[in-house]
Each structure stands twice: as C-alpha cells, then as structure tokens.
Design an enzyme around this catalytic site. Structure first.
Site, PDB file in Angstrom:
ATOM      1  N   THR A   1       0.845  -1.191   0.000  1.00 29.91           N
ATOM      2  CA  THR A   1       0.000   0.000   0.000  1.00 29.91           C
ATOM      3  C   THR A   1       0.879   1.239   0.000  1.00 29.91           C
ATOM      4  O   THR A   1       1.942   1.251   0.617  1.00 29.91           O
ATOM      5  CB  THR A   1      -0.913   0.009   1.235  1.00 29.91           C
ATOM      6  OG1 THR A   1      -1.826  -1.097   1.142  1.00 29.91           O
ATOM      7  CG2 THR A   1      -1.698   1.302   1.344  1.00 29.91           C
ATOM      8  N   GLY A   2       0.424   2.282  -0.679  1.00 27.63           N
ATOM      9  CA  GLY A   2       1.151   3.542  -0.694  1.00 27.63           C
ATOM     10  C   GLY A   2       1.516   3.958  -2.099  1.00 27.63           C
ATOM     11  O   GLY A   2       1.299   3.231  -3.070  1.00 27.63           O
ATOM     12  N   SER A   3       2.105   5.138  -2.216  1.00 27.09           N
ATOM     13  CA  SER A   3       2.386   5.698  -3.533  1.00 27.09           C
ATOM     14  C   SER A   3       3.381   4.869  -4.327  1.00 27.09           C
ATOM     15  O   SER A   3       3.210   4.666  -5.535  1.00 27.09           O
ATOM     16  CB  SER A   3       2.894   7.136  -3.392  1.00 27.09           C
ATOM     17  OG  SER A   3       4.109   7.180  -2.660  1.00 27.09           O
ATOM     18  N   THR A   4       4.417   4.350  -3.672  1.00 27.80           N
ATOM     19  CA  THR A   4       5.405   3.563  -4.402  1.00 27.80           C
ATOM     20  C   THR A   4       4.829   2.208  -4.803  1.00 27.80           C
ATOM     21  O   THR A   4       5.042   1.741  -5.924  1.00 27.80           O
ATOM     22  CB  THR A   4       6.674   3.374  -3.557  1.00 27.80           C
ATOM     23  OG1 THR A   4       7.130   4.647  -3.099  1.00 27.80           O
ATOM     24  CG2 THR A   4       7.780   2.734  -4.375  1.00 27.80           C
TER      25      THR A   4
ATOM     26  N   ASP B   1       8.618   3.632   4.523  1.00 32.91           N
ATOM     27  CA  ASP B   1       8.824   5.044   4.856  1.00 32.91           C
ATOM     28  C   ASP B   1      10.276   5.319   5.212  1.00 32.91           C
ATOM     29  O   ASP B   1      10.785   6.422   4.978  1.00 32.91           O
ATOM     30  CB  ASP B   1       7.900   5.442   6.015  1.00 32.91           C
ATOM     31  CG  ASP B   1       6.432   5.272   5.659  1.00 32.91           C
ATOM     32  OD1 ASP B   1       6.002   5.890   4.676  1.00 32.91           O
ATOM     33  OD2 ASP B   1       5.736   4.509   6.341  1.00 32.91           O
TER      34      ASP B   1
ATOM     35  N   LYS C   1       7.168   1.388   8.536  1.00 36.98           N
ATOM     36  CA  LYS C   1       6.047   1.408   7.610  1.00 36.98           C
ATOM     37  C   LYS C   1       4.800   1.872   8.346  1.00 36.98           C
ATOM     38  O   LYS C   1       4.744   1.841   9.558  1.00 36.98           O
ATOM     39  CB  LYS C   1       5.815   0.016   7.002  1.00 36.98           C
ATOM     40  CG  LYS C   1       6.917  -0.400   6.027  1.00 36.98           C
ATOM     41  CD  LYS C   1       6.655  -1.756   5.396  1.00 36.98           C
ATOM     42  CE  LYS C   1       5.299  -1.893   4.782  1.00 36.98           C
ATOM     43  NZ  LYS C   1       5.015  -0.854   3.752  1.00 36.98           N
TER      44      LYS C   1
ATOM     45  N   GLU D   1      -0.233  -4.981   6.233  1.00 38.20           N
ATOM     46  CA  GLU D   1       1.056  -5.097   5.561  1.00 38.20           C
ATOM     47  C   GLU D   1       1.976  -6.069   6.292  1.00 38.20           C
ATOM     48  O   GLU D   1       2.653  -6.890   5.667  1.00 38.20           O
ATOM     49  CB  GLU D   1       1.722  -3.725   5.456  1.00 38.20           C
ATOM     50  CG  GLU D   1       1.066  -2.808   4.442  1.00 38.20           C
ATOM     51  CD  GLU D   1       1.621  -1.404   4.470  1.00 38.20           C
ATOM     52  OE1 GLU D   1       1.526  -0.711   3.444  1.00 38.20           O
ATOM     53  OE2 GLU D   1       2.138  -0.979   5.532  1.00 38.20           O
TER      54      GLU D   1
END
Length: 261
Positions: A33-36, A92, A102, A111
């Site tokens: 999950t997340g932008s990357t 992160d 994270k 996650e």
C-alpha cells in the site's frame, strides 16, 4: 502529450519496474500500500495484460485491492491464497540491515501480516528512504479506539525508558476526525527522531494494552530495490549480501506517466 516524470516519481517507477520483473507465472503476490506500491501494481497490471501473466494478488488495503482489480490483477484474500511466494511493498524508512518503518499509509497491520506470510519480502523505495538510523519518520502504532488516550499515555511513559530522542505521540487525523484504518482502529504517530534499538522497541510496544501493532518491520525484509531519479536501480539482497546495479531507459517514463501520486 504525457508529462515528464519528476525525479522522485521516476525513482519510484524504475524501482517498481525492476521489482515487477521478479514476479513469475503462477505466483501468489502480496501487494503493498502507498504511492510507491501503486507503481508496482500498475506495472504488474501491464504484464497481466501484455504478457498474459497469471498471478494471484493479495492486497494489504482496500485502496490497493481496488487498484489491482482496475488493472486486471486477480485479487484473493490471504486466507484463500494461504502462503505467499513474495510480498512487494514500499517503506517510509529503511536502514542498512533492512529494518523498516512502515505505516505512513495507515495499512501497517495488514502489511505486516501479509509480509510475514510470504517466502520473501521485497521493498521498493526511492533513495531518499534510506537512513543510518530509523526514527526521523514518525513511527506509526495502530491502537484500538477504546481508551486510546490511556494507551498514548502508557506509550509515552514507555518511551521515557527507551533509547530514543523524542517521546511524544500524536493521534493521526483525517481532516477533523481521527484516521480510521481498514480494521477500524486509530493510528498514533510516535515522534522519536532516532531509534537506538528498533528490535527492543518493536517488542515492548506490542505489550501495551490497546496496541494492535507497530510499524517497525524487523527481520522481515529480504531485498530492497532502490530507485534513483536518473533511472539507476540498485538491488540489495540482505541474505546473500549481493548488490546488483542497473539502469532503466526513458521508455519507462512513458509507461508510468499517467499514474497520479
């Protein structure tokens, strides 16, 4: 006309592209999950469409599940998939031993469950996520809503005894209301500045009543794919101690330029 990728987006895209190459036919893949991680999901969707790649994706959030379905990846639950071949996710922060922070996307619980149910975890990140010591990024801790202020007090008292530089904890907000995770919980962000002993902190935080899980991922990550703004990619394998260097060309900018962060 497609817009040129920024250096940070290009770094994310090349890391995602390189990691997506590690996914093979028939694999059960944990999707972060997340932008990357979104770049990865898009790239895997390209492979499903263009190469007829058949995989089963286990998403770590409702947002990732929605994106995976949109790009044509077969989505199944972790219970349906059983054990996974690989989980690929962002971070992160990560240090030299591939310990992670994270939870910036509030999905740390799912996650961590998905990552630990995998043969290996691969992290994809831009070079700016690498740190000498974890802690500059606030450490997320998922807590149940009931008595969360008491839980915060207990956490701050614990932090006074830990090897950290900061001891404050703040409730993460979504506009005027507390952030609510997919599991219906809240997130406390711990402003530690530097964590001297991540392993110890990860263990003791989870002993506090009301804490569901913390965002320290210790001894979970096996490889990290680091992207750079000029297209360079570095693959570090912690278990073998090897480092691979590569460079992806400008054609990958066009592949990912329609993805909004």
């Amino acid at each position: 006309m497609t817009a040129e990728l920024s250096p940070i987006d290009r770094a994310k895209s090349v890391a995602a592209y390189r990691a997506a190459e590690m996914v093979e036919e028939g694999m059960r893949v944990g999707l972060g999950t997340g932008s990357t991680a979104a770049w990865l999901v898009r790239r895997l969707g390209e492979r499903v469409r263009d190469e007829d790649l058949r995989i089963k994706g286990v998403p770590t959030s409702t947002a990732t599940a929605q994106l995976a379905r949109e790009v044509g990846i077969e989505v199944v639950s972790l219970d349906q998939a059983g054990w996974l071949d690989v989980t690929i996710d962002g971070a992160d922060e990560f240090d030299g031993e591939l310990n992670l922070i994270k939870g910036g996307g509030a999905a740390l619980l799912q996650e961590k469950i998905v990552a630990t149910a995998s043969d290996q975890m691969i992290v994809i990140a831009d070079a700016g996520k690498e740190v000498e010591a974890l802690g500059a990024f606030p450490l997320p801790v998922e807590v149940i809503p009931f008595g969360w202020q008491t839980t915060r007090t207990l956490i701050e008292e614990l932090l006074d005894t830990m090897d950290v530089l900061g001891t404050s904890a703040t409730l993460r907000m979504n506009n005027e209301a507390p952030t609510v995770t997919d599991e219906g919980n809240h997130i406390l962000d711990l402003h530690l500045q530097r964590i001297g002993n991540p392993r110890q902190l990860a263990l003791v935080l989870n002993q506090i009543p009301g804490v569901v899980e913390n965002g320290l991922f210790i001894d979970i990550c096996d490889k990290v794919v680091i992207g750079h703004g000029d297209g360079r990619v570095e693959l570090r394998d912690f278990n073998s101690g090897t480092i691979e260097l590569d460079r992806l060309g400008d054609e990958h900018d066009n592949l990912f330029s329609d993805l909004a962060d």
